[in-house]
Structure formats: structure tokens, C-alpha cells
Design a protein around this motif. Sequence first.
Motif, PDB file in Angstrom:
ATOM      1  N   PHE A 100       0.834  -1.185   0.000  1.00  0.00           N
ATOM      2  CA  PHE A 100       0.000   0.000   0.000  1.00  0.00           C
ATOM      3  C   PHE A 100       0.871   1.239   0.000  1.00  0.00           C
ATOM      4  CE2 PHE A 100      -2.752  -3.363   1.439  1.00  0.00           C
ATOM      5  CZ  PHE A 100      -3.931  -3.088   0.769  1.00  0.00           C
ATOM      6  N   CYS A 101       0.465   2.211  -0.792  1.00  0.00           N
ATOM      7  CA  CYS A 101       1.206   3.457  -0.909  1.00  0.00           C
ATOM      8  C   CYS A 101       1.175   4.190   0.429  1.00  0.00           C
ATOM      9  CB  CYS A 101       0.584   4.306  -2.013  1.00  0.00           C
ATOM     10  SG  CYS A 101       1.296   5.952  -2.136  1.00  0.00           S
ATOM     11  N   SER A 102       2.322   4.644   0.873  1.00  0.00           N
ATOM     12  CA  SER A 102       2.395   5.334   2.166  1.00  0.00           C
ATOM     13  C   SER A 102       1.874   6.765   2.089  1.00  0.00           C
ATOM     14  CB  SER A 102       3.835   5.310   2.691  1.00  0.00           C
ATOM     15  OG  SER A 102       4.686   6.008   1.817  1.00  0.00           O
ATOM     16  N   VAL A 103       1.616   7.252   0.863  1.00  0.00           N
ATOM     17  CA  VAL A 103       1.105   8.612   0.698  1.00  0.00           C
ATOM     18  C   VAL A 103      -0.418   8.606   0.549  1.00  0.00           C
ATOM     19  CG1 VAL A 103       1.201  10.729  -0.693  1.00  0.00           C
ATOM     20  CG2 VAL A 103       3.287   9.413  -0.292  1.00  0.00           C
ATOM     21  N   CYS A 104      -0.927   7.911  -0.469  1.00  0.00           N
ATOM     22  CA  CYS A 104      -2.370   7.954  -0.733  1.00  0.00           C
ATOM     23  C   CYS A 104      -3.111   6.711  -0.251  1.00  0.00           C
ATOM     24  CB  CYS A 104      -2.628   8.183  -2.221  1.00  0.00           C
ATOM     25  SG  CYS A 104      -2.139   6.811  -3.275  1.00  0.00           S
ATOM     26  N   GLY A 105      -2.375   5.706   0.164  1.00  0.00           N
ATOM     27  CA  GLY A 105      -3.002   4.494   0.659  1.00  0.00           C
ATOM     28  C   GLY A 105      -3.494   3.545  -0.416  1.00  0.00           C
ATOM     29  N   VAL A 139       5.778   3.933  -2.107  1.00  0.00           N
ATOM     30  CA  VAL A 139       4.961   5.003  -2.669  1.00  0.00           C
ATOM     31  C   VAL A 139       4.547   4.561  -4.068  1.00  0.00           C
ATOM     32  CG1 VAL A 139       5.015   7.426  -3.438  1.00  0.00           C
ATOM     33  CG2 VAL A 139       6.145   6.798  -1.317  1.00  0.00           C
ATOM     34  N   CYS A 140       3.288   4.827  -4.441  1.00  0.00           N
ATOM     35  CA  CYS A 140       2.854   4.447  -5.773  1.00  0.00           C
ATOM     36  C   CYS A 140       3.472   5.389  -6.805  1.00  0.00           C
ATOM     37  CB  CYS A 140       1.330   4.423  -5.883  1.00  0.00           C
ATOM     38  SG  CYS A 140       0.544   6.033  -5.992  1.00  0.00           S
ATOM     39  N   LYS A 141       3.494   4.967  -8.068  1.00  0.00           N
ATOM     40  CA  LYS A 141       4.137   5.755  -9.118  1.00  0.00           C
ATOM     41  C   LYS A 141       3.531   7.148  -9.250  1.00  0.00           C
ATOM     42  CE  LYS A 141       6.985   2.792 -11.591  1.00  0.00           C
ATOM     43  NZ  LYS A 141       6.589   1.509 -12.162  1.00  0.00           N
ATOM     44  N   ALA A 142       2.206   7.229  -9.148  1.00  0.00           N
ATOM     45  CA  ALA A 142       1.526   8.520  -9.284  1.00  0.00           C
ATOM     46  C   ALA A 142       1.992   9.497  -8.214  1.00  0.00           C
ATOM     47  CB  ALA A 142       0.022   8.331  -9.212  1.00  0.00           C
ATOM     48  N   CYS A 143       2.095   9.014  -7.005  1.00  0.00           N
ATOM     49  CA  CYS A 143       2.546   9.863  -5.901  1.00  0.00           C
ATOM     50  C   CYS A 143       4.028  10.195  -6.055  1.00  0.00           C
ATOM     51  CB  CYS A 143       2.309   9.184  -4.561  1.00  0.00           C
ATOM     52  SG  CYS A 143       0.564   9.133  -4.113  1.00  0.00           S
ATOM     53  N   ALA A 144       4.788   9.234  -6.486  1.00  0.00           N
ATOM     54  CA  ALA A 144       6.228   9.437  -6.638  1.00  0.00           C
ATOM     55  C   ALA A 144       6.520  10.480  -7.704  1.00  0.00           C
ATOM     56  CB  ALA A 144       6.906   8.119  -6.983  1.00  0.00           C
TER      57      ALA A 144
HETATM   58 ZN   LIG Z   1       0.107   6.983  -3.831  1.00  0.00          ZN
END
Ligand SMILES: [Zn+2]
Length: 81
Positions: free
Chosen positions: A45-50, A66-71
Motif C-alpha cells: 500500500f502506498c504510504s502517501v495515498c493508501g 509510494v505508488c508511481k503517481a505519488c512518486a
Molecule cells: Zn500513492
Amino acid sequence: QCETREEMVKRFRETPPEELFNVEKVRIVGLKEAQKPGALHTSTFCSVCGEKIADDQQVYRGGKPVCKACAIGSYYEVIDE
Ligand SMILES: [Zn+2]
């Protein structure tokens, strides 16, 4: 060339694969287990958006997944202390 989507699908269906694609034997090098086709191997799970990140697609920022979109979307980087 004005081929409709339907015509293209029809053409793909009627043309033998060897004519549509260049079939060659290849050796896969440096592919991670998770990148191989098949069922999901890992999920984080992404630590930014979940958001759930499938198959090892995460990027690590400050040691956290972190997911690619958030990264890509973030203008900052978390500093690991
Ligand atoms: Zn994310």
C-alpha cells in the motif's frame, strides 16, 4: 489509411500471428519475479495515498513504499531519518 476499429479487429482475427508479429526467440534478462506474467505476486500500500500497489510497482521514498503517481507527482522527497 482509414480502417475502423471493427475492421482492424477483423483483420487481426483473420491474419495468422506470424504475419502480424515478428516472432523471435528471446531470452529474458533481469526481470523481477513480480514482473513475470501471471497472478499477483506482491501487493503493497502506498504510504502517501493508501492506494494498493500491485506487483512490485512501488517506488521507495525514505524507505516507504509510494505508488508511481505519488512518486512522480510529488515535488518533495521524504527524508529518512
Ligand atoms: Zn500513492
